[in-house]
Design a protein around this motif. Structure first.
Motif, short mmCIF file in Angstrom:
data_model
loop_
_atom_site.label_atom_id
_atom_site.label_comp_id
_atom_site.label_asym_id
_atom_site.label_seq_id
_atom_site.Cartn_x
_atom_site.Cartn_y
_atom_site.Cartn_z
N GLU A 147 1.37 22.36 11.86
CA GLU A 147 0.46 22.15 12.99
C GLU A 147 -0.59 20.82 12.85
O GLU A 147 -1.08 19.59 13.11
CB GLU A 147 -0.88 23.50 13.42
N TYR A 148 -1.52 20.55 11.50
CA TYR A 148 -2.41 20.21 10.76
C TYR A 148 -1.55 18.13 10.37
O TYR A 148 -2.60 17.43 10.67
CB TYR A 148 -2.56 20.15 9.77
N ARG A 149 -0.32 17.91 10.72
CA ARG A 149 -0.16 16.84 10.34
C ARG A 149 0.93 16.41 11.49
O ARG A 149 1.27 15.46 12.04
CB ARG A 149 1.68 16.97 9.65
N GLN A 150 0.91 17.23 12.84
CA GLN A 150 2.10 17.05 14.06
C GLN A 150 0.74 16.60 14.43
O GLN A 150 0.49 17.61 15.28
CB GLN A 150 2.74 18.00 14.67
N ILE A 151 0.46 15.17 14.94
CA ILE A 151 -0.63 14.84 16.07
C ILE A 151 -0.62 13.27 16.30
O ILE A 151 -0.10 12.70 16.18
CB ILE A 151 -2.15 15.61 14.75
N ASP A 152 -1.74 13.35 17.21
CA ASP A 152 -1.82 12.49 17.99
C ASP A 152 -1.40 10.67 16.54
O ASP A 152 -3.44 10.59 15.30
CB ASP A 152 -3.62 11.88 18.67
N VAL A 153 -1.94 9.69 16.77
CA VAL A 153 -1.63 8.61 16.05
C VAL A 153 -3.21 8.30 15.84
O VAL A 153 -3.52 8.32 14.23
CB VAL A 153 -0.56 7.70 15.55
N LEU A 154 -3.48 8.06 16.52
CA LEU A 154 -5.55 7.80 16.77
C LEU A 154 -6.15 8.68 15.88
O LEU A 154 -6.94 8.26 15.41
CB LEU A 154 -5.66 7.98 18.30
N ASN A 155 -6.08 10.43 16.09
CA ASN A 155 -6.81 11.48 15.22
C ASN A 155 -6.20 10.94 14.09
O ASN A 155 -7.57 10.98 12.86
CB ASN A 155 -6.01 12.62 15.16
N GLU A 156 -4.82 10.38 14.07
CA GLU A 156 -4.59 10.08 11.74
C GLU A 156 -5.82 9.03 11.11
O GLU A 156 -6.05 8.84 10.49
CB GLU A 156 -3.30 9.58 11.86
N VAL A 157 -5.72 8.36 11.79
CA VAL A 157 -5.95 6.80 11.43
C VAL A 157 -7.77 6.84 12.13
O VAL A 157 -8.39 5.95 10.94
CB VAL A 157 -5.59 5.48 12.67
N ALA A 158 -8.28 7.81 12.37
CA ALA A 158 -9.53 7.50 12.90
C ALA A 158 -10.15 8.82 11.34
O ALA A 158 -11.23 8.42 11.44
CB ALA A 158 -9.89 8.89 13.80
N PHE A 159 -9.42 9.32 10.71
CA PHE A 159 -9.79 9.79 9.30
C PHE A 159 -10.02 8.67 8.71
O PHE A 159 -11.34 8.99 8.15
CB PHE A 159 -8.74 11.13 8.84
N PRO A 218 1.09 -1.40 0.08
CA PRO A 218 -0.14 -0.25 -0.57
C PRO A 218 0.97 0.84 0.07
O PRO A 218 1.42 1.51 0.63
CB PRO A 218 -0.34 -0.27 1.26
N GLN A 219 0.35 2.12 -1.01
CA GLN A 219 1.20 3.83 -0.58
C GLN A 219 0.93 4.89 -0.62
O GLN A 219 -0.09 5.20 -1.59
CB GLN A 219 1.56 3.79 -2.44
N PRO A 220 0.55 5.20 0.58
CA PRO A 220 -0.33 6.57 0.83
C PRO A 220 0.41 7.74 0.52
O PRO A 220 1.81 7.32 -0.17
CB PRO A 220 -0.05 6.81 2.19
N PHE A 221 0.24 8.67 -0.34
CA PHE A 221 0.42 9.58 -0.68
C PHE A 221 0.17 11.15 -0.29
O PHE A 221 -1.10 11.42 0.60
CB PHE A 221 0.44 10.04 -2.14
N ASP A 222 0.35 12.51 -0.81
CA ASP A 222 -0.13 13.89 -0.35
C ASP A 222 -0.42 14.18 0.75
O ASP A 222 -1.33 14.57 1.37
CB ASP A 222 -1.47 13.74 -1.76
N CYS A 223 0.66 13.86 2.09
CA CYS A 223 0.69 14.47 2.80
C CYS A 223 0.49 15.96 3.39
O CYS A 223 1.25 15.98 1.96
CB CYS A 223 1.86 13.62 3.93
N ILE A 224 0.25 16.30 4.03
CA ILE A 224 0.37 17.65 4.41
C ILE A 224 1.61 18.30 4.45
O ILE A 224 2.14 17.71 5.38
CB ILE A 224 -0.50 17.86 5.91
N GLU A 225 1.96 19.11 3.91
CA GLU A 225 3.36 19.09 3.93
C GLU A 225 3.15 20.83 4.32
O GLU A 225 4.18 21.24 4.41
CB GLU A 225 3.75 19.71 3.08
N PHE A 226 2.35 21.45 4.12
CA PHE A 226 1.97 23.06 3.88
C PHE A 226 1.77 23.41 5.61
O PHE A 226 2.62 25.10 6.11
CB PHE A 226 1.04 23.59 3.18
N ASN A 227 1.58 22.72 6.46
CA ASN A 227 0.92 23.49 7.97
C ASN A 227 1.89 21.93 8.96
O ASN A 227 0.41 20.82 8.88
CB ASN A 227 -0.18 23.55 8.11
#
Length: 239
Positions: free
Chosen positions: A134-146, A123-132
């Protein structure tokens, strides 16, 4: 630069019922491995999450004006959601701070949903948030909840359940009933954000048909958010 096959994009495969349990397990393993090795964030304003959640209130007048008979119902959902969010954050702010101190806030992808994942042999995720950051540096549980919320929006709750179960096996991020509640809150937050994005797109639509389609999509996410928060209230010690 290599062009990837659009037909292997996860959202396309979901529409054609071609996402398998093997896909989900491999993806969970890959995301968990990424989260384990990425940078840990020890300084973060955890309290701003409910402020972002409450931003949705600004869209109530537009929904009341353009969402027809559903407008008032949507407004009621938003107002209830904000009350629930405020109450939850007041009760569980210590939990967020504890997760921050324990190293569960990391430099993540930030926009992990099915349109940003190719299901290749690996599997290949792409297009991470690079411009901010704050939006990227989050709880891992918040990430997988999305991602789990997105799978449920596609009508595949069994894949969502499989993903979080596999992810938690590879990288235990839910260790208590409180953290299970937090996971529900994070899913509600992600549905909230998707609803707001669709309302903002509706504001810029070129015609009534396009606007109405986007408002219908926003309504889908508002109902999903409402369901998560009802489950959250049902499981709350105060309920």
């Amino acid at each position: 630069m290599k062009k990837l096959d659009r037909n292997r994009q996860m959202d396309v495969l979901l529409l054609h019922n071609k996402v398998t349990g093997t896909h989900i397990t491999r993806l969970a393993e890959k995301i968990a491995a990424f989260h384990k090795r990425t940078d840990i964030i020890y300084k973060k304003d955890c309290w701003d999450l409910h402020l972002k959640f409450n931003d949705l209130a600004a869209e109530i007048p537009y929904l009341q004006q353009f969402a027809g008979e559903a407008g008032e119902d949507r407004a009621d959902i938003i107002n209830r959601a904000i009350d629930c969010s405020n109450s939850f954050m007041e009760r569980q702010h210590h939990l967020l701070m504890g997760r921050l101190e324990a190293g569960y806030f990391r430099d993540c992808h930030g926009d992990l949903h099915s349109r940003n994942i190719f299901l290749l042999p690996s599997p290949q995720p792409f297009d991470c948030i690079e411009f901010n950051d704050e939006y990227r540096q989050i709880d891992v549980l918040n990430e997988v909840a999305f991602l789990c919320m997105d799978l449920e929006a596609f009508g595949r709750p069994e894949l969502s359940g499989m993903f979080i179960s596999d992810y938690n096996r590879f990288f235990p991020a839910i260790r208590s009933p409180e953290e299970q509640q937090l996971f529900l809150y994070y899913k509600a937050y992600r549905a909230n954000i998707r609803a707001k994005v669709n309302v903002l797109r509706a504001r810029g639509a070129d015609d009534d048909l396009g606007r109405d389609a986007l408002l219908t999509e926003a309504g889908k996410y508002l109902l999903l958010m409402d369901g998560y928060l009802n489950d959250l209230n049902a499981g709350s010690p105060a309920s």
